[in-house]
Design an enzyme around this catalytic site. Structure first.
Site, PDB file in Angstrom:
ATOM      1  N   ARG A  73      32.486  -9.551   1.118  1.00  0.00           N
ATOM      2  CA  ARG A  73      32.338  -8.225   1.999  1.00  0.00           C
ATOM      3  C   ARG A  73      33.786  -7.726   1.732  1.00  0.00           C
ATOM      4  O   ARG A  73      34.154  -6.474   1.921  1.00  0.00           O
ATOM      5  CB  ARG A  73      31.763  -8.480   3.237  1.00  0.00           C
ATOM      6  CG  ARG A  73      31.815  -7.239   4.086  1.00  0.00           C
ATOM      7  CD  ARG A  73      32.792  -6.635   4.708  1.00  0.00           C
ATOM      8  NE  ARG A  73      33.201  -7.848   5.573  1.00  0.00           N
ATOM      9  CZ  ARG A  73      34.666  -7.985   5.827  1.00  0.00           C
ATOM     10  NH1 ARG A  73      35.619  -7.037   5.227  1.00  0.00           N
ATOM     11  NH2 ARG A  73      35.261  -8.932   6.508  1.00  0.00           N
ATOM     12  N   SER A  74      35.048  -8.468   1.896  1.00  0.00           N
ATOM     13  CA  SER A  74      36.164  -8.208   1.789  1.00  0.00           C
ATOM     14  C   SER A  74      36.492  -7.309   0.769  1.00  0.00           C
ATOM     15  O   SER A  74      37.195  -6.084   0.593  1.00  0.00           O
ATOM     16  CB  SER A  74      37.053  -9.034   1.996  1.00  0.00           C
ATOM     17  OG  SER A  74      37.315  -9.772   2.844  1.00  0.00           O
ATOM     18  N   THR A 147      44.488  -7.750  -0.707  1.00  0.00           N
ATOM     19  CA  THR A 147      43.279  -8.032  -1.071  1.00  0.00           C
ATOM     20  C   THR A 147      42.932  -7.307  -2.492  1.00  0.00           C
ATOM     21  O   THR A 147      42.974  -6.148  -2.282  1.00  0.00           O
ATOM     22  CB  THR A 147      42.002  -7.710  -0.196  1.00  0.00           C
ATOM     23  OG1 THR A 147      42.259  -8.762   0.736  1.00  0.00           O
ATOM     24  CG2 THR A 147      40.588  -8.378  -0.714  1.00  0.00           C
ATOM     25  N   GLU A 346      43.126  -6.983   9.220  1.00  0.00           N
ATOM     26  CA  GLU A 346      42.567  -5.697   9.891  1.00  0.00           C
ATOM     27  C   GLU A 346      42.885  -5.475  11.487  1.00  0.00           C
ATOM     28  O   GLU A 346      41.835  -5.047  12.132  1.00  0.00           O
ATOM     29  CB  GLU A 346      41.134  -5.422   9.612  1.00  0.00           C
ATOM     30  CG  GLU A 346      40.676  -5.472   8.152  1.00  0.00           C
ATOM     31  CD  GLU A 346      41.278  -4.290   7.429  1.00  0.00           C
ATOM     32  OE1 GLU A 346      41.292  -3.318   8.064  1.00  0.00           O
ATOM     33  OE2 GLU A 346      41.201  -4.402   6.098  1.00  0.00           O
TER      34      GLU A 346
END
Lengths: 367, 262
Positions: A73-74, A147, A346
């Protein structure tokens, strides 16, 4: 149907392999094309090869991806909500034309460089700088915890200029740009996390995002990614809950399944309650976002609550699985370790608490 | 070229199935409905042909189902089919393979086709009889158990799976074909496909439009389910003791050979 498709994709393509990827600290690059083929990269953006799905549809996709793994998901969050969103929202027409369609297809990968080693919650203090040199920009500095950094074709870099913070599209092959992957993580292992070093990176004038100055540029992007986490964390929590429930029904102790014990039922019901509440909260904020009524406070409310509860659900699920819960034979400890990162990135839970604190008291307590 | 894929809507593969002892029919209410998994391979085969042939090749989904199944059919449209036709009529209730094939054949004549692709089997009834009955009513050849399919100049060349390998079979269009799971894994519906499917049409046809000359539904069925019974409980497993590894291997080898698995 979007949920069903992503769930089928995760079940077929991610779940059989994710335990190994996590163990090896690896995320296959072709996953980008697979996610792009499904239309999941930048799915809530419109035009430039992006499908323009609703916020709720995007949230459902995040939930199903993270039910697989937070790292997967990241990847999609950073590609779609940070890198692509930044270009879509703040980029020039040329930048949009150049990058968005191939990024939506997963042919090009993007990353987002805001955080620095010494400036995480306080990005305004960033040391990365951009200065003008004739018509060009020269970028210097180091970004941390990025990321997709090591696999990116383009980095969106935020740097301090004489005019305040500005954003730049930095192609990975730019001279002076290097990415060093961060090793020895015990969380989000199926995700590439890197340090980006910019050493006298010379970029043409049009590499800068034309309009935006100041922190509102990157913060608008973060708000998008945080929104996805509200849903995603509930996906991870759901997997933990379902795993614990299945296990409890079949694991026999004292001649009966442990699901028959009151203490286990209490744990399972507590998990179910928070899972249900968190999912409804995600749906509610999603509908607000689709109606143009979701403010950053709402997103903080969702991110703070859902990640905190997801982590708690993962920990509780681990206790139901007993010793089996600490192995990669079951997904629980993988999710639990991943959620430790999700809790911090985040916007840390502390920062979201202070955002909400400011929202209800009118008094900022950041400094 | 017009390809029509016949699709059956069946109860969710993973759901526990129940048969109503009074009607001796599968209970379809209260269970999620999905596209018969075998038919997803037929859809995949059709879409792959469309991609390969290009031009004006179209893929139409055809199903005989209650109108409530429209949402399920939409998944086939999301995968990439161009449009869909549903034959929906309360008068079809109770149709067996024979009556279903008759009604479907009349509808397919109306829709028109060059190639019909069917899944080899339906998950719920497991008869596998419908495609052949359909080809009989339509008066077109049936090329069964196809896997690799090539089409050029209205000629079909396909590998037909057999127990021991495959045959290479050729034939002319129009024809009906059933495909095996070796034809290619069904694709996922992409987000663009899902969003685009909302704009594709699903026409609904009633029996009155077909000018039927034979009865369908319960009255038209030639077969009757006389009795239903639960699957007998599995017997005790056979336990073999072996003195050592080679002896154990020999027992496993003989066991597999006896069942022609080696």
């Amino acid at each position: 149907m979007i949920r069903d498709t992503v769930r089928a994709f995760v079940t077929d393509q991610i779940l059989p392999r994710i335990g190994d990827w996590f163990e090896q600290g690896f995320l296959p690059k072709e996953l980008a094309r697979n996610l792009g083929g499904l239309g999941l990269l930048g799915m809530h953006l419109s035009g430039y090869g992006c499908p323009g799905a609703s916020a709720v549809a995007y949230g459902l996709a995040c939930m199903e991806l993270e039910a697989g793994d937070s790292g997967v998901r990241s990847f999609a969050s950073v590609q779609g909500s940070l890198a692509m969103f930044a270009i879509h929202r703040w980029g020039s027409e040329e930048q949009k034309q150049q990058w968005l369609a191939p990024m939506a297809a997963g042919e090009k990968i993007g990353c987002f460089g805001l955080t620095e080693a010494d400036f995480g919650s306080n990005p305004a203090g960033m040391r990365t700088s951009a200065r003008r040199d004739g018509g060009d920009w020269i970028l210097n500095g180091t970004k941390m915890w990025i990321t997709n950094g090591g696999i990116a074709d383009v980095a969106v870099i935020w740097a301090m200029t004489d005019e305040g913070i500005r954003g730049f599209c930095v192609p990975a092959q730019t001279k002076g740009f290097t990415a060093n992957d961060i090793e020895r993580k015990l969380s989000l292992r199926a995700s590439i996390t890197s340090e980006l070093v910019l050493h006298d990176c010379r970029l043409p004038a049009d590499a800068a995002f034309p309009e935006v100055h100041g922190l509102k540029g990157p913060l608008a992007c973060l708000n998008e990614a945080r929104y996805g986490i509200i849903w995603g964390s509930m996906g991870a929590a759901r997997t933990c809950y379902e795993t614990a429930l299945d296990y409890a029904k079949t694991r026999v102790q004292f001649d009966r399944p442990i699901a028959a014990f009151q203490l286990t039922q209490q744990k399972l019901v507590d998990m179910l309650l928070e899972l249900g509440k968190g999912t409804l909260l995600a749906l509610h904020i999603g509908r607000m976002k689709d109606g143009g009524r979701a403010a950053p406070d709402h997103v903080s409310f969702g991110k703070l609550n859902n990640v905190r509860e997801a982590l708690q659900i993962a920990r509780e699920a681990r206790t139901i699985l007993g010793a089996n819960g600490v192995t990669l034979e079951y997904p629980v400890i993988r999710h639990m370790n991943n959620l430790e990162s999700v809790l911090t990135y985040e916007g840390t839970s502390e920062i979201h608490t202070l955002i909400l604190g400011q929202a209800i008291t009118g008094k900022p307590a950041f400094t | 070229m017009k390809i029509v894929v016949t699709v059956k809507l069946v109860p969710d593969t993973n759901a526990v199935k129940r048969i109503d002892p009074a009607t001796k029919r599968l209970v379809r209410t209260g269970v999620e409905t999905v596209i018969n998994p075998f038919d997803e391979y037929a859809i995949e085969a059709a879409l792959a042909l469309k991609e390969k042939l290009g031009g004006d090749t179209t893929v139409t989904i055809f199903t005989m189902a209650a109108e409530s199944g429209k949402e399920v059919v939409r998944k086939a449209l999301a995968m990439g089919a161009d449009d869909a036709v549903m034959l929906s009529d309360a008068g079809l209730e109770g149709s067996d393979v024979w009556a279903s094939a008759y009604a479907m054949a009349q509808a397919l004549k109306k829709i028109g086709f060059d190639l019909i692709i069917c899944g080899a089997l339906a998950e719920d009834g497991n008869t596998g009889g419908l495609p052949n009955a359909l080809s009989e009513y339509l008066g077109v050849p049936a090329l069964t158990n196809a896997r690799h399919i090539e089409i050029s100049d209205a000629k079909v060349k396909a590998q037909r799976e057999t127990d021991s390998g495959y045959q290479v079979v050729t034939g002319a269009l129009p024809m009906l074909m059933t495909v095996t799971m070796a034809v290619g894994e069904p694709r996922y519906a992409s987000l663009k496909g899902i969003m685009g499917a909302k704009r594709k049409t699903t026409a609904v046809m009633a029996l009155s439009e077909l000018g039927l000359e034979k009865a369908v539904g319960t009255g038209g069925a030639k077969t009757e389910v006389v009795e239903i019974a639960a699957r007998p409980a599995r017997g005790k497993a056979r336990v073999e003791e072996a003195a050592d590894g080679p002896a154990g291997a020999k027992i496993i080898f003989d066991f597999l050979k006896e069942r022609k698995l080696l």
